[in-house]
Design an enzyme around this catalytic site. Structure first.
Site, PDB file in Angstrom:
ATOM      1  N   HIS A  64       0.849  -1.190   0.000  1.00  0.00           N
ATOM      2  CA  HIS A  64       0.000   0.000   0.000  1.00  0.00           C
ATOM      3  C   HIS A  64       0.888   1.244   0.000  1.00  0.00           C
ATOM      4  O   HIS A  64       1.988   1.236   0.566  1.00  0.00           O
ATOM      5  CB  HIS A  64      -0.891   0.023   1.237  1.00  0.00           C
ATOM      6  CG  HIS A  64      -1.878  -1.095   1.298  1.00  0.00           C
ATOM      7  ND1 HIS A  64      -2.844  -1.150   2.268  1.00  0.00           N
ATOM      8  CD2 HIS A  64      -2.048  -2.202   0.532  1.00  0.00           C
ATOM      9  CE1 HIS A  64      -3.582  -2.237   2.091  1.00  0.00           C
ATOM     10  NE2 HIS A  64      -3.102  -2.896   1.037  1.00  0.00           N
ATOM     11  N   GLU A  66       0.765   4.033   1.628  1.00  0.00           N
ATOM     12  CA  GLU A  66       1.112   4.571   2.946  1.00  0.00           C
ATOM     13  C   GLU A  66       2.163   3.711   3.646  1.00  0.00           C
ATOM     14  O   GLU A  66       3.069   4.229   4.295  1.00  0.00           O
ATOM     15  CB  GLU A  66      -0.131   4.671   3.843  1.00  0.00           C
ATOM     16  CG  GLU A  66      -1.249   5.488   3.258  1.00  0.00           C
ATOM     17  CD  GLU A  66      -2.245   4.655   2.457  1.00  0.00           C
ATOM     18  OE1 GLU A  66      -3.389   5.102   2.318  1.00  0.00           O
ATOM     19  OE2 GLU A  66      -1.884   3.548   1.975  1.00  0.00           O
ATOM     20  N   CYS A  94      -5.375   1.931   6.080  1.00  0.00           N
ATOM     21  CA  CYS A  94      -5.942   0.721   6.674  1.00  0.00           C
ATOM     22  C   CYS A  94      -5.209   0.436   7.988  1.00  0.00           C
ATOM     23  O   CYS A  94      -4.246   1.122   8.341  1.00  0.00           O
ATOM     24  CB  CYS A  94      -5.813  -0.456   5.700  1.00  0.00           C
ATOM     25  SG  CYS A  94      -4.119  -1.047   5.488  1.00  0.00           S
ATOM     26  N   CYS A  97      -1.458  -0.059   7.429  1.00  0.00           N
ATOM     27  CA  CYS A  97      -0.767   1.193   7.126  1.00  0.00           C
ATOM     28  C   CYS A  97      -0.721   2.110   8.337  1.00  0.00           C
ATOM     29  O   CYS A  97       0.292   2.772   8.580  1.00  0.00           O
ATOM     30  CB  CYS A  97      -1.433   1.885   5.945  1.00  0.00           C
ATOM     31  SG  CYS A  97      -1.208   0.982   4.405  1.00  0.00           S
TER      32      CYS A  97
END
Length: 169
Positions: A64, A66, A94, A97
């Site tokens: 991801h 992030e 999420c 992250c």
């Protein structure tokens, strides 16, 4: 369409958040999922940009934007300096992250689309099995505070996702 802006958001927050949207769009154009993150230092200077890495990292479900940015930032700046930095994300980080952001030491997060809103758009798509746990809950479980602003410009952020996930159905 009426635009709601969070009470603590600044014009600079809107500008940097839209830059994260631009990174997300660039990620989509390169064949990846449309998520993007931008890291801004305590002087208001963009120091890192990161798109999603699902496809470019060999279908890594943990790549991801992030998480990748938090890992890079941790190595480059260290937790003490990162306390004064802000991570701008096209979508709410999420749980994974948020954990990476917390452990890196990034002190502030501003995001566009909420995780719950994203889940409503993607459903149970196998490439995005959304973990609908608000990042505020993850950060609240920590010992070091992380300021959060979002959702912000949520409909604008959602447009980045809408056509991408509809085409994958």
């Amino acid at each position: 369409m009426m635009m709601t802006i969070a009470q603590d958001a600044t014009e600079a927050d809107l500008t940097f958040l839209r830059e994260a949207f631009s990174v997300a769009e660039g990620s989509r154009l390169e064949g990846d999922h449309p998520f993007g993150a931008v890291l801004v230092d305590d002087q208001g200077v963009v120091v890192m940009r990161q798109g999603n890495g699902f496809s470019s990292e060999g279908h890594d479900m943990t790549a991801h934007a992030e998480r990748l940015l938090a890992s890079r930032a941790s190595k480059a700046f260290g937790a003490t300096r990162l306390r004064g930095f802000t991570l701008y994300s096209s979508a709410e980080p999420c749980a994974m992250c948020a954990g990476a952001i917390y452990w890196a030491g990034i002190g502030r997060v501003v995001y566009g689309q909420s995780e719950a809103h994203l889940k409503g758009m993607t459903g149970d798509h196998p490439e995005n099995p959304t973990l609908d746990l608000p990042c505020r809950q993850v950060f609240a479980a920590g010992q070091t505070p992380t300021a959060v602003i979002g959702p912000l410009l949520e409909e604008e952020a959602a447009e980045l996702q809408r056509s991408f996930w509809e085409a994958k159905r």
